[in-house]
Structure formats: structure tokens, C-alpha cells
Design a protein around this motif. Structure first.
Motif, PDB file in Angstrom:
ATOM      1  N   ASN A  41       6.966 -91.133   2.930  1.00  0.00           N
ATOM      2  CA  ASN A  41       7.807 -92.320   2.829  1.00  0.00           C
ATOM      3  C   ASN A  41       8.801 -92.240   1.687  1.00  0.00           C
ATOM      4  O   ASN A  41       9.982 -92.558   1.857  1.00  0.00           O
ATOM      5  CB  ASN A  41       6.942 -93.570   2.628  1.00  0.00           C
ATOM      6  CG  ASN A  41       6.228 -94.008   3.884  1.00  0.00           C
ATOM      7  OD1 ASN A  41       5.358 -94.862   3.836  1.00  0.00           O
ATOM      8  ND2 ASN A  41       6.553 -93.427   5.029  1.00  0.00           N
ATOM      9  N   MET A  42       8.314 -91.830   0.517  1.00  0.00           N
ATOM     10  CA  MET A  42       9.109 -91.937  -0.696  1.00  0.00           C
ATOM     11  C   MET A  42      10.062 -90.757  -0.880  1.00  0.00           C
ATOM     12  O   MET A  42      11.281 -90.930  -0.935  1.00  0.00           O
ATOM     13  CB  MET A  42       8.185 -92.059  -1.920  1.00  0.00           C
ATOM     14  CG  MET A  42       7.138 -93.167  -1.805  1.00  0.00           C
ATOM     15  SD  MET A  42       7.837 -94.831  -1.839  1.00  0.00           S
ATOM     16  CE  MET A  42       8.073 -95.039  -3.590  1.00  0.00           C
ATOM     17  N   HIS A  88      12.555 -91.914   2.953  1.00  0.00           N
ATOM     18  CA  HIS A  88      13.586 -92.725   2.309  1.00  0.00           C
ATOM     19  C   HIS A  88      14.844 -91.918   2.053  1.00  0.00           C
ATOM     20  O   HIS A  88      15.968 -92.373   2.311  1.00  0.00           O
ATOM     21  CB  HIS A  88      13.042 -93.305   1.003  1.00  0.00           C
ATOM     22  CG  HIS A  88      14.077 -93.980   0.156  1.00  0.00           C
ATOM     23  ND1 HIS A  88      14.856 -93.287  -0.751  1.00  0.00           N
ATOM     24  CD2 HIS A  88      14.480 -95.280   0.076  1.00  0.00           C
ATOM     25  CE1 HIS A  88      15.676 -94.121  -1.349  1.00  0.00           C
ATOM     26  NE2 HIS A  88      15.476 -95.346  -0.871  1.00  0.00           N
ATOM     27  N   ASN A  89      14.683 -90.699   1.558  1.00  0.00           N
ATOM     28  CA  ASN A  89      15.841 -89.892   1.158  1.00  0.00           C
ATOM     29  C   ASN A  89      16.536 -89.223   2.346  1.00  0.00           C
ATOM     30  O   ASN A  89      17.761 -89.098   2.360  1.00  0.00           O
ATOM     31  CB  ASN A  89      15.409 -88.868   0.113  1.00  0.00           C
ATOM     32  CG  ASN A  89      14.915 -89.538  -1.163  1.00  0.00           C
ATOM     33  OD1 ASN A  89      15.447 -90.562  -1.574  1.00  0.00           O
ATOM     34  ND2 ASN A  89      13.882 -88.982  -1.779  1.00  0.00           N
ATOM     35  N   HIS A 140      18.729 -91.720   3.951  1.00  0.00           N
ATOM     36  CA  HIS A 140      19.944 -91.970   3.166  1.00  0.00           C
ATOM     37  C   HIS A 140      21.022 -90.922   3.456  1.00  0.00           C
ATOM     38  O   HIS A 140      22.141 -91.042   2.957  1.00  0.00           O
ATOM     39  CB  HIS A 140      19.637 -91.956   1.672  1.00  0.00           C
ATOM     40  CG  HIS A 140      19.492 -93.328   1.081  1.00  0.00           C
ATOM     41  ND1 HIS A 140      20.534 -94.225   0.998  1.00  0.00           N
ATOM     42  CD2 HIS A 140      18.422 -93.968   0.539  1.00  0.00           C
ATOM     43  CE1 HIS A 140      20.118 -95.341   0.431  1.00  0.00           C
ATOM     44  NE2 HIS A 140      18.841 -95.221   0.157  1.00  0.00           N
ATOM     45  N   TRP A 142      10.346 -92.246  10.317  1.00  0.00           N
ATOM     46  CA  TRP A 142       9.316 -92.075   9.302  1.00  0.00           C
ATOM     47  C   TRP A 142       7.999 -92.720   9.653  1.00  0.00           C
ATOM     48  O   TRP A 142       7.885 -93.487  10.619  1.00  0.00           O
ATOM     49  CB  TRP A 142       9.823 -92.569   7.962  1.00  0.00           C
ATOM     50  CG  TRP A 142      10.322 -94.004   7.937  1.00  0.00           C
ATOM     51  CD1 TRP A 142      10.468 -94.872   8.992  1.00  0.00           C
ATOM     52  CD2 TRP A 142      10.740 -94.713   6.777  1.00  0.00           C
ATOM     53  NE1 TRP A 142      10.966 -96.066   8.563  1.00  0.00           N
ATOM     54  CE2 TRP A 142      11.142 -96.013   7.203  1.00  0.00           C
ATOM     55  CE3 TRP A 142      10.835 -94.399   5.424  1.00  0.00           C
ATOM     56  CZ2 TRP A 142      11.615 -96.973   6.307  1.00  0.00           C
ATOM     57  CZ3 TRP A 142      11.305 -95.353   4.548  1.00  0.00           C
ATOM     58  CH2 TRP A 142      11.687 -96.617   4.988  1.00  0.00           C
ATOM     59  N   TRP A 167      16.021-100.324   9.245  1.00  0.00           N
ATOM     60  CA  TRP A 167      15.924-100.215   7.788  1.00  0.00           C
ATOM     61  C   TRP A 167      17.211 -99.645   7.191  1.00  0.00           C
ATOM     62  O   TRP A 167      17.656-100.094   6.132  1.00  0.00           O
ATOM     63  CB  TRP A 167      14.736 -99.323   7.424  1.00  0.00           C
ATOM     64  CG  TRP A 167      14.579 -99.117   5.951  1.00  0.00           C
ATOM     65  CD1 TRP A 167      13.923 -99.931   5.070  1.00  0.00           C
ATOM     66  CD2 TRP A 167      15.111 -98.038   5.184  1.00  0.00           C
ATOM     67  NE1 TRP A 167      14.007 -99.416   3.798  1.00  0.00           N
ATOM     68  CE2 TRP A 167      14.728 -98.256   3.838  1.00  0.00           C
ATOM     69  CE3 TRP A 167      15.863 -96.905   5.487  1.00  0.00           C
ATOM     70  CZ2 TRP A 167      15.072 -97.380   2.805  1.00  0.00           C
ATOM     71  CZ3 TRP A 167      16.218 -96.033   4.465  1.00  0.00           C
ATOM     72  CH2 TRP A 167      15.828 -96.272   3.142  1.00  0.00           C
ATOM     73  N   GLN A 168      17.813 -98.681   7.869  1.00  0.00           N
ATOM     74  CA  GLN A 168      19.064 -98.115   7.362  1.00  0.00           C
ATOM     75  C   GLN A 168      20.150 -99.185   7.257  1.00  0.00           C
ATOM     76  O   GLN A 168      20.960 -99.168   6.332  1.00  0.00           O
ATOM     77  CB  GLN A 168      19.536 -96.975   8.269  1.00  0.00           C
ATOM     78  CG  GLN A 168      18.747 -95.684   8.093  1.00  0.00           C
ATOM     79  CD  GLN A 168      19.156 -94.608   9.080  1.00  0.00           C
ATOM     80  OE1 GLN A 168      19.254 -94.871  10.286  1.00  0.00           O
ATOM     81  NE2 GLN A 168      19.393 -93.412   8.603  1.00  0.00           N
ATOM     82  N   HIS A 170      19.059-101.659   4.293  1.00  0.00           N
ATOM     83  CA  HIS A 170      18.939-100.984   3.003  1.00  0.00           C
ATOM     84  C   HIS A 170      20.197-100.205   2.625  1.00  0.00           C
ATOM     85  O   HIS A 170      20.814-100.458   1.595  1.00  0.00           O
ATOM     86  CB  HIS A 170      17.736-100.036   3.014  1.00  0.00           C
ATOM     87  CG  HIS A 170      17.494 -99.369   1.694  1.00  0.00           C
ATOM     88  ND1 HIS A 170      16.877-100.009   0.644  1.00  0.00           N
ATOM     89  CD2 HIS A 170      17.793 -98.125   1.243  1.00  0.00           C
ATOM     90  CE1 HIS A 170      16.804 -99.191  -0.395  1.00  0.00           C
ATOM     91  NE2 HIS A 170      17.357 -98.038  -0.063  1.00  0.00           N
ATOM     92  N   ASN A 171      20.573 -99.255   3.467  1.00  0.00           N
ATOM     93  CA  ASN A 171      21.734 -98.406   3.139  1.00  0.00           C
ATOM     94  C   ASN A 171      23.037 -99.200   3.165  1.00  0.00           C
ATOM     95  O   ASN A 171      23.850 -99.129   2.239  1.00  0.00           O
ATOM     96  CB  ASN A 171      21.846 -97.250   4.132  1.00  0.00           C
ATOM     97  CG  ASN A 171      20.681 -96.286   4.053  1.00  0.00           C
ATOM     98  OD1 ASN A 171      19.721 -96.514   3.327  1.00  0.00           O
ATOM     99  ND2 ASN A 171      20.743 -95.212   4.811  1.00  0.00           N
ATOM    100  N   ALA A 205       4.357 -98.033  -3.115  1.00  0.00           N
ATOM    101  CA  ALA A 205       5.774 -98.213  -2.784  1.00  0.00           C
ATOM    102  C   ALA A 205       6.287 -99.541  -3.319  1.00  0.00           C
ATOM    103  O   ALA A 205       7.385 -99.621  -3.888  1.00  0.00           O
ATOM    104  CB  ALA A 205       5.973 -98.135  -1.270  1.00  0.00           C
ATOM    105  N   ILE A 265       9.308 -99.740  -6.137  1.00  0.00           N
ATOM    106  CA  ILE A 265      10.566-100.382  -5.729  1.00  0.00           C
ATOM    107  C   ILE A 265      10.827-101.645  -6.548  1.00  0.00           C
ATOM    108  O   ILE A 265      11.950-101.887  -7.002  1.00  0.00           O
ATOM    109  CB  ILE A 265      10.529-100.686  -4.221  1.00  0.00           C
ATOM    110  CG1 ILE A 265      10.559 -99.374  -3.432  1.00  0.00           C
ATOM    111  CG2 ILE A 265      11.696-101.584  -3.816  1.00  0.00           C
ATOM    112  CD1 ILE A 265      10.261 -99.522  -1.965  1.00  0.00           C
TER     113      ILE A 265
END
Length: 417
Positions: free
Chosen positions: A115-116, A120-121, A124, A142, A151-152, A155-156, A278, A282
Motif C-alpha cells: 500500500n505505502m 500509493h507511489n 501517483h 492495489w 482514489w486517484q 487524492h492525486n 497507514a 498519513i
């Protein structure tokens, strides 16, 4: 061998449904109507120079990406998957408490890495330059209940564009927590500590629900059709996650004489450990002391340099070892991540000293500290903001006592009747 870098220039775009959209690359000159207090001493030329320096750092890292970086992310993926598989095997075949702890721990660690540092990366776009269709922001899904595409968006597209801007960044408290004095106090905020305590072990489900943007539908900004589409995607993803973690894995242990309940306890525990970790990382990157919140007035006329400043002032780092940074997905370098969200995460550790030097030279704060300190500050703030800022007793009395009296009167009347 060096992998050819991309030649695209950085830009900051917005994808939030709004009547005031930000499009294209931010200007390098100009000024917003108001700069944050921490940056009020900088003139337009200094802000432009700061932006150019950070752009140069980003371009330098992009030009240096190569085979070592690609090997790093592939190694992380192998480690995460090995931990997950070996943990599930240990949970299924072992009958001892030690075996259960080892299996649960391995699954939890694998999920943390997936996840982390990976999911997540990758989502991105940090590894899109590799041109690997299996490790790409458009194809990666994921090990998290929240569907990647939804989520993108939240979040992004939204959070990283409007970082900590009240009224635009929905991540400021995730619509359920009061995390800044500029947010008006509401009677529900009294439950701040309890809500956060419940959110931590259920974090993946909280994020999945949040990504549906219930409030946007009610405000008429998001269509019901889009909401239903996102809800269906969440249902499908949730079913797959439940089948994998809470049915298939526990059932596998039954073939080796273990109970379904034992395996289920292991996978539930592993997910809760990942969720709490997480949540802690965060929240410590966004809500401890020293992190600023901004008004929409501060982004009217925002330049590239001002955007960088907002990212630095609106984020906080965590200090620790290299292993600690990996386990946080390098979100312990939250400031660097917010300034350069598309750079490979393994590069943040080398960028951090340079960014801190820029902050020192321009007289800007660079918030950082160990996890226990930041976590204490975050929880302290959440507890403090559960109460009104001024006239606490009068405000709370007007919010709660009338309802209590009404319920008491109704109960008394019912008893007499």
C-alpha cells in the motif's frame, strides 16, 4: 544501462468538478492576492526564484532516473508479494501461536509495503517512465478496498492540487473530523476523538467511502450516475478483497486441520495493523503542529513558486531510519512528496536535505519530527478541536441541552401516561 527520461515539464492541474477550474501550467511570475503569514516576507522575485530552484531539482532527478530505480521498485514488489504469500502459508499450515504471529505479521508487513511504498507511489505515476504495463498508474490495482481509479481522483487530482485549501481540499479532516480552528465547530465534532479512534483500524473502508464523494452528490456537483458507477466499482473491489482475505485464506487453513476462525483472526488482524499504520503516517504528515491551512483567497493568482510554498507549509515530515522511510512509503518525506508527487519515492531521501536548505535560505519553516511526537500532536489537536474555540460552555449548552431536556420531558410524559 540508463532508461531514457521523460522530457515533459511539470504542471499542476485540477480535476475537481467546479465552476472555477485550474488548467494548464501555473505561471512562473505574478503573485496571489494574499500570501501565507510564513511566506509574507518574500517578494514576487524571491518566490519566482524559489520555484525555479525546485523545478531544477525535479528536472535533475528526472534526468537521473534509470535502471537502479527500476530495480528498486521491482525488488519492493517481490518482497511484498513474498511476505504476503509466505504469511498466508504460515497462517494456514502452522498450529502454534508463534506460527500464527509470524503469519499474521508477514501478511501485515506485505500489505504495508504494497500500500505505502508500492501502490500509493505507483498510482501517483512515479514509475510510469519505465513503460512497464504491469507497474503503471493506469493499470495498477492495489491491495486496498478503495478502487484505484476513484482514489486517484480524490487524492492525486484534488488533494495534491488544492493541498489544505479550505473549501477545495476535501482531505482536510476527510469531511468527518475537525482538524483546524478555521473550520467552524459543529455539535458532531464532540465525537472527534471517538471517530478518529474508530477510523484508524477501519481506515481502508473509511477511505473507500470517502472516495465515493457522498457530499458532492448532495451538493449537486457530482451526478447520481457517476456516484452509482463509483459505488458499483467499490462493491466489486470489496467483494474481491473479502473473498481473498476473509474467506479463501481462512478456508485454506481448514485443509491442514486449522479452524476457519483462527485464519480469519489472522487476516483481520493483519488488515487492522496495516490500517492503523497507514492512518498514523498519513495523519502525521498533514495534521500535526506547524502545518498550515489556507483560504481560497491565498490561491487566487497563485504562481508555480507559491504552489511549492503551499505544499511545504501544508505538509510535515517524519524523522527516522532508511527502513522506517520505506515502511512509510517514503511519506515520512511528506514535504518532498507534495512538492514532487511524481518523482520515484526512493529519491526523496536524497532530495530532502536540498529542500530543507532551500526552506532555511528563504526563511520558511520545515516541519519535521519523530513519529511519537507528531502522533501525540495530531491526537492532541483532534481532541482539542472537539470542543468549541470560545464560550465553550454556552456553545455546548445551546447545542446539546435543549435536545436532552426534550427527550427527558418526552420520557416523563410517557411515564405519566
Amino acid at each position: 544501462m540508463t532508461i531514457a527520461p521523460e522530457t515533459t515539464t511539470p504542471d499542476v492541474r485540477v480535476a475537481i468538478p467546479s465552476s472555477k477550474k485550474r488548467t494548464g501550467v501555473l505561471p512562473t511570475t505574478g503573485a496571489p492576492l494574499v500570501r501565507p503569514d510564513a511566506a509574507a516576507h518574500l517578494d514576487d522575485a524571491q518566490v519566482a526564484a524559489l520555484g525555479a530552484e525546485l523545478d531544477a531539482i525535479r528536472d535533475e532527478v528526472i534526468a537521473a532516473r534509470g535502471a537502479d530505480d527500476a530495480a528498486y521498485i521491482r525488488r519492493m514488489i517481490r518482497i511484498a508479494r513474498t511476505l504476503d504469500v509466505s504469511g498466508r502459508i504460515a497462517l494456514a499450515v502452522s498450529k502454534s501461536r508463534t506460527g500464527w504471529l509470524a503469519g499474521t505479521g508477514a501478511i501485515a508487513l506485505g500489505k504495508v509495503l504494497e500500500n505505502m511504498e508500492i501502490g500509493h507511489n505507483v498510482l501517483h505515476g512515479q514509475w510510469d517512465w519505465m513503460r512497464d504495463p504491469d507497474i503503471h498508474s493506469t493499470t495498477w490495482e492495489w491491495d486496498f478496498v478503495a478502487p484505484a481509479r476513484g482514489w486517484q481522483h480524490t487524492h492525486n487530482d484534488i488533494h495534491h492540487t488544492w493541498t489544505n485549501v479550505l473549501g477545495k481540499d476535501r482531505d482536510v479532516g476527510y469531511n468527518i473530523l475537525r482538524v483546524d480552528h478555521q473550520q467552524p465547530w459543529k455539535p458532531r465534532d464532540i465525537a472527534n476523538p471517538v471517530v478518529n479512534l474508530m477510523l484508524a483500524p477501519l481506515f481502508e473502508w473509511g477511505i473507500a467511502s470517502y472516495d465515493l464523494e457522498w457530499d458532492m452528490v448532495g451538493a449537486g456537483v457530482k451526478s447520481k450516475e457517476d456516484f452509482k458507477s463509483d459505488l458499483n466499482a467499490l462493491k466489486q473491489k470489496a467483494i474481491r478483497q473479502v473473498l481473498k482475505d476473509y474467506i479463501a485464506s481462512p478456508a485454506a487453513g481448514m485443509f491442514f486441520g486449522n479452524s476457519f476462525k483462527r485464519g480469519l483472526a489472522g487476516t483481520v488482524s493483519a488488515n487492522m495493523i496495516r490500517n492503523i499504520w497507514a492512518h498514523s503516517v498519513i495523519f502525521c504528515g498533514h495534521f500535526p503542529d506547524g502545518v498550515d491551512v489556507f483560504t481560497e483567497e491565498m490561491i487566487d493568482g497563485e504562481t508555480r513558486g507559491d504552489w511549492y510554498i503551499r505544499q511545504m507549509l501544508g505538509s510535515a515530515n517524519l524523522s527516522g531510519s532508511r527502513l522506517f522511510h520505506i515502511l512509510t512509503g517514503n511519506l515520512s518525506h511528506q514535504i518532498e512528496h507534495h512538492c514532487f508527487p511524481d518523482l520515484p519515492s526512493n529519491r526523496y531521501i536524497e532530495v530532502a536535505p536540498r529542500l530543507r536548505e532551500v526552506c532555511d535560505r528563504y526563511g520558511l519553516p520545515y516541519t519535521t519530527g519523530p513519529l511519537p511526537k507528531q502522533l501525540f500532536q495530531t491526537w492532541k489537536k483532534i481532541c482539542q478541536l472537539a470542543l468549541p474555540d470560545e464560550n465553550r460552555w454556552e456553545t455546548m449548552k445551546s447545542a446539546y441541552l435543549p435536545k436532552m431536556f426534550k427527550r427527558s420531558a418526552a420520557a416523563s410524559a410517557a411515564a405519566v401516561g
